[in-house]
Design an enzyme around this catalytic site. Sequence first.
Site, PDB file in Angstrom:
ATOM      1  N   HIS A  24       0.835  -1.204   0.000  1.00  0.00           N
ATOM      2  CA  HIS A  24       0.000   0.000   0.000  1.00  0.00           C
ATOM      3  C   HIS A  24       0.869   1.253   0.000  1.00  0.00           C
ATOM      4  O   HIS A  24       0.671   2.162  -0.828  1.00  0.00           O
ATOM      5  CB  HIS A  24      -0.908  -0.028   1.236  1.00  0.00           C
ATOM      6  CG  HIS A  24      -1.710   1.218   1.443  1.00  0.00           C
ATOM      7  ND1 HIS A  24      -3.056   1.302   1.179  1.00  0.00           N
ATOM      8  CD2 HIS A  24      -1.359   2.452   1.902  1.00  0.00           C
ATOM      9  CE1 HIS A  24      -3.491   2.517   1.458  1.00  0.00           C
ATOM     10  NE2 HIS A  24      -2.475   3.237   1.902  1.00  0.00           N
ATOM     11  N   GLU A  25       1.811   1.304   0.917  1.00  0.00           N
ATOM     12  CA  GLU A  25       2.655   2.500   1.033  1.00  0.00           C
ATOM     13  C   GLU A  25       3.567   2.666  -0.164  1.00  0.00           C
ATOM     14  O   GLU A  25       3.939   3.792  -0.520  1.00  0.00           O
ATOM     15  CB  GLU A  25       3.480   2.431   2.322  1.00  0.00           C
ATOM     16  CG  GLU A  25       2.655   2.372   3.600  1.00  0.00           C
ATOM     17  CD  GLU A  25       1.663   3.519   3.732  1.00  0.00           C
ATOM     18  OE1 GLU A  25       1.931   4.603   3.156  1.00  0.00           O
ATOM     19  OE2 GLU A  25       0.637   3.345   4.404  1.00  0.00           O
ATOM     20  N   HIS A  28       1.942   4.944  -2.655  1.00  0.00           N
ATOM     21  CA  HIS A  28       2.123   6.365  -2.351  1.00  0.00           C
ATOM     22  C   HIS A  28       3.545   6.826  -2.691  1.00  0.00           C
ATOM     23  O   HIS A  28       3.748   7.880  -3.308  1.00  0.00           O
ATOM     24  CB  HIS A  28       1.865   6.620  -0.868  1.00  0.00           C
ATOM     25  CG  HIS A  28       0.448   6.417  -0.447  1.00  0.00           C
ATOM     26  ND1 HIS A  28      -0.619   6.930  -1.137  1.00  0.00           N
ATOM     27  CD2 HIS A  28      -0.078   5.755   0.633  1.00  0.00           C
ATOM     28  CE1 HIS A  28      -1.747   6.600  -0.525  1.00  0.00           C
ATOM     29  NE2 HIS A  28      -1.443   5.882   0.544  1.00  0.00           N
TER      30      HIS A  28
END
Length: 452
Positions: A24-25, A28
């Site tokens: 997920h990170e 980003h």
Amino acid sequence: MVALLTALGILLMVLGLLFSIAWHELGHLSTAKMFGIRCTQYMVGFGKTLWSTKKGDTEYGVKLVPLGGYVRMVGMIPPAKKRDDTSGKPMSRWRAMIEDAREANNVELEPGDEDRQFYQRAPWKRLIVMFAGPFMNLVLAVVLFVILLMGLGLYQPTTTVGAVHECVVPAATIDDTCPEDAEPSPAAQAGLLPGDRIVSINGEETPDWRSLQDAIRADIGPGTIGVVRDGESMTLRTEFIENQVVKLDADGDPVVKTDADGEPVLDSQGRQIPETVPAGFAGFVPMDARQPLSAGETAVFMGDTVLAVGEAIVTLPTKIDDVFGAAFLGAERTPDSPVGIVGASRIGGEIMTMEAPLVDRLAMVVNLVAGINLFLFAFNMLPILPLDGGHIVGAVWESIRRRLARLFKRPDPGPFDVAQLMPVAYVVVACFLCFSLMLLVADIVNPVRLMQ
């Protein structure tokens, strides 16, 4: 051996969850760097740093509490607009919280960051950066589900006979022991045996279980059953009778009896009671086997899963009382109760100790990780700070304001000041931490169990 399998299941779940967070990170981080935003930290977990290393501008590391992760980008909050405040009144608590957040945001600014800040990027770029995290969870969930459903497949009834009923009993009967006066089932009369593969009913080909089931239910009276036994084709003769069989919906799923409130009716052992209808009956149980799903069936399955996840998120606030009671009052933990990191890991350990083939147990763990990733996608898209959805809404609103300003030839209103919502974000974080601690206690003292 049980302890070893439990530890293996817990380890697999922890690694799966940590990878999901890191994945997920990474969404980003990669998109932020692509748009020239300086990222100072990429962390999996919160609290004390267990390990870290620095490469370029970014420190990469793992922290103690695996409840999430973060990528720290400089300039998440725009500078404050100049205010003409000469009243001399003390700053309100709300304003103080906003300015504290803005000051903390500016701590990491360094010379050279004048054009590398998050708020300076166009709204569509910021939207991509914030959406990339949940999108990575969605991608991971889709990949895992495709591997499981289209590769490994799901257990479904086949046209191969698993067991033959000796006598005729209603489908909803819990005890299938044959009464003394019970007549033999049509399958038993025909001489059908476990392992036989049924290929036709009354000459009508039955390539799958649904067509076989429909053919039997439609036929009452003398008939034939075409089977393949030990590689040899043969025709068995019998007489299909009318019996009470389980009612099916349009998708072929059993219809469960419900009470006046729409709740399923349960028997004395807590099992759901199916509705029955009169139809043709043969009297055998199909053998289940893993069968790969088509792309369309996989899409439908995932769509149903997404709807179930959405429903779980909507009803999550209603579960707070149940979790509190299970954690501190000794109340019974319901099977549909939400679980935290500890609870999910414990379920992984319980799965690995089940009496099932290893591939089935691993598939259940992977399915659980895939479901968690769908939940992470949907939950992070909620339009509230500090979740990604809150930042996305801010970027969309800024874009709308700027377009309206250009349309009506007004001055550019500038970036949306996300700091104005930081007090709300603090409340959300506090609620999340309280609920997480409550889940932790419940998962330890009163865990959800797959096997009672």
